[in-house]
Write a protein that holds these residues in place. Structure first.
Motif, PDB file in Angstrom:
ATOM      1  N   LYS A 103      14.801  49.322  26.698  1.00 26.43           N
ATOM      2  CA  LYS A 103      15.729  49.083  27.807  1.00 26.43           C
ATOM      3  C   LYS A 103      14.992  49.402  29.102  1.00 26.43           C
ATOM      4  O   LYS A 103      14.472  50.502  29.263  1.00 26.43           O
ATOM      5  N   PRO A 104      14.885  48.456  30.021  1.00 27.87           N
ATOM      6  CA  PRO A 104      14.112  48.658  31.260  1.00 27.87           C
ATOM      7  C   PRO A 104      14.502  49.934  32.001  1.00 27.87           C
ATOM      8  O   PRO A 104      15.683  50.281  32.087  1.00 27.87           O
ATOM      9  N   VAL A 105      13.504  50.614  32.504  1.00 27.17           N
ATOM     10  CA  VAL A 105      13.710  51.832  33.289  1.00 27.17           C
ATOM     11  C   VAL A 105      13.238  51.545  34.707  1.00 27.17           C
ATOM     12  O   VAL A 105      12.099  51.137  34.923  1.00 27.17           O
ATOM     13  N   MET A 146       3.078  54.129  32.721  1.00 21.24           N
ATOM     14  CA  MET A 146       2.651  52.934  31.998  1.00 21.24           C
ATOM     15  C   MET A 146       3.496  52.728  30.740  1.00 21.24           C
ATOM     16  O   MET A 146       3.871  51.601  30.400  1.00 21.24           O
ATOM     17  N   ALA A 147       3.809  53.821  30.058  1.00 20.89           N
ATOM     18  CA  ALA A 147       4.599  53.720  28.832  1.00 20.89           C
ATOM     19  C   ALA A 147       6.010  53.226  29.120  1.00 20.89           C
ATOM     20  O   ALA A 147       6.588  52.478  28.315  1.00 20.89           O
ATOM     21  N   CYS A 148       6.552  53.609  30.266  1.00 18.76           N
ATOM     22  CA  CYS A 148       7.917  53.190  30.617  1.00 18.76           C
ATOM     23  C   CYS A 148       8.019  51.673  30.775  1.00 18.76           C
ATOM     24  O   CYS A 148       9.105  51.101  30.642  1.00 18.76           O
ATOM     25  N   LEU A 160      18.140  65.293  32.417  1.00 22.39           N
ATOM     26  CA  LEU A 160      16.833  64.725  32.145  1.00 22.39           C
ATOM     27  C   LEU A 160      16.936  63.332  31.529  1.00 22.39           C
ATOM     28  O   LEU A 160      16.186  62.421  31.878  1.00 22.39           O
ATOM     29  N   ILE A 161      17.898  63.155  30.625  1.00 25.01           N
ATOM     30  CA  ILE A 161      18.008  61.869  29.936  1.00 25.01           C
ATOM     31  C   ILE A 161      18.965  60.893  30.615  1.00 25.01           C
ATOM     32  O   ILE A 161      18.958  59.706  30.299  1.00 25.01           O
ATOM     33  N   ALA A 162      19.762  61.377  31.577  1.00 28.06           N
ATOM     34  CA  ALA A 162      20.746  60.506  32.233  1.00 28.06           C
ATOM     35  C   ALA A 162      20.129  59.227  32.803  1.00 28.06           C
ATOM     36  O   ALA A 162      20.700  58.141  32.648  1.00 28.06           O
ATOM     37  N   PRO A 163      18.965  59.291  33.462  1.00 30.65           N
ATOM     38  CA  PRO A 163      18.386  58.056  34.012  1.00 30.65           C
ATOM     39  C   PRO A 163      17.987  57.034  32.950  1.00 30.65           C
ATOM     40  O   PRO A 163      17.776  55.864  33.261  1.00 30.65           O
TER      41      PRO A 163
END
Length: 265
Positions: free
Chosen positions: A220-222, A213-215, A246-249
């Motif tokens: 910037k859209p995930v 939900m937070a995403c 972990l942060i690449a996506p």
């Protein structure tokens, strides 16, 4: 705080020192902020007792003192399938500590005009819980602040101090919610603590649901695939060889981190 802790360890590893009395010195943290504290408790069971497991998880983006009231309300309106117009009154009983933070019947809590005031209002949060059957970031938007249905229902919420719920000194937030319906029914729910408290910890699914939900509110859209990838990495953190995985996506294409410069970051 976590970042500062890691940096401190890395600096100490390299022989870089700082003020030795920053915590327990004459003008250190404890003397200034907690002059009567017993610091020996910090070393009791050191290495075997980890207080991190006693941390609470906030499943709603507002003051924790309102969480049990929110969840009790959601539970009742869901179980009995109550529509907002079938609610005549909602009584919320709190301990003194929680009442002082979220329950005082003052204008900025009864009908808040700003997000911080809404986050510290049991009137606002309970009204939105009864209507939306959830309280998340959507319920703290500008539109939500001025939602007429929610403002009308908030005026039917009444908060009071109940001595039987204790003083709040133990860090728990016991709450009783009673909903009076227009057909004369009286529905009650009492919670010893909100979901997310160490005594009632959230399930992995609860945390995944919150993360997803937070995403939706990311600057910037995930993408859904990226959300799933990140969630899987977090749940299997021990197997992640490089934290950049972990942060690449989350890194937009064309950014420094996304173009191979992360090796020098």
């Amino acid at each position: 705080v976590c970042e500062a802790a890691v940096k401190s360890v890395l600096l100490a590893e390299r022989g870089i020192t700082g003020a030795r009395g920053i915590l327990d010195g004459k003008f250190g943290f404890y003397s200034v902020f907690e002059p009567k504290s017993d610091t020996t408790e910090l070393l009791t069971d050191l290495g075997t007792r980890f207080e991190g497991i006693n941390s609470s998880f906030k499943l709603h983006p507002c003051c924790h003192c309102a969480h049990a009231a929110i969840q009790a309300t959601i539970s009742l309106v869901t179980e009995f399938d109550l529509e907002p117009d079938s609610i005549d009154r909602i009584d919320v009983s709190l301990n003194q500590f929680d009442y002082d933070l979220v329950g005082q019947a003052v204008p900025n809590k009864l009908l808040p005009e700003t997000v911080p005031d809404a986050q510290f209002s049991v009137y606002y949060t309970v009204a939105h819980a009864a209507i939306a059957r959830r309280v998340f970031l959507d319920e703290f938007s500008v539109d939500a602040l001025h939602d007429e249905a929610a403002r009308e229902l908030a005026q039917k919420v009444h908060a009071e101090v109940s001595p039987e719920l204790g003083t709040g000194d133990d860090g728990r937030h016991p709450t009783k919610v009673v909903i009076h319906t227009t057909d004369g029914s009286v529905l009650e729910r009492r919670l010893a603590a909100a979901k997310g408290d160490p005594s009632d910890p959230p399930s992995p699914q609860d945390l995944l649901d919150k993360f997803r939900m937070a995403c939706r509110f990311a600057v910037k859209p995930v993408s859904p695939d990226a959300v799933d990838t990140i969630a899987d990495s977090i749940l299997n953190l021990e197997q992640v060889a490089d934290m950049r995985e972990l942060i690449a996506p989350l890194v937009p294409e064309g950014s420094l981190l996304g173009s191979g410069h992360a090796d020098h970051a």
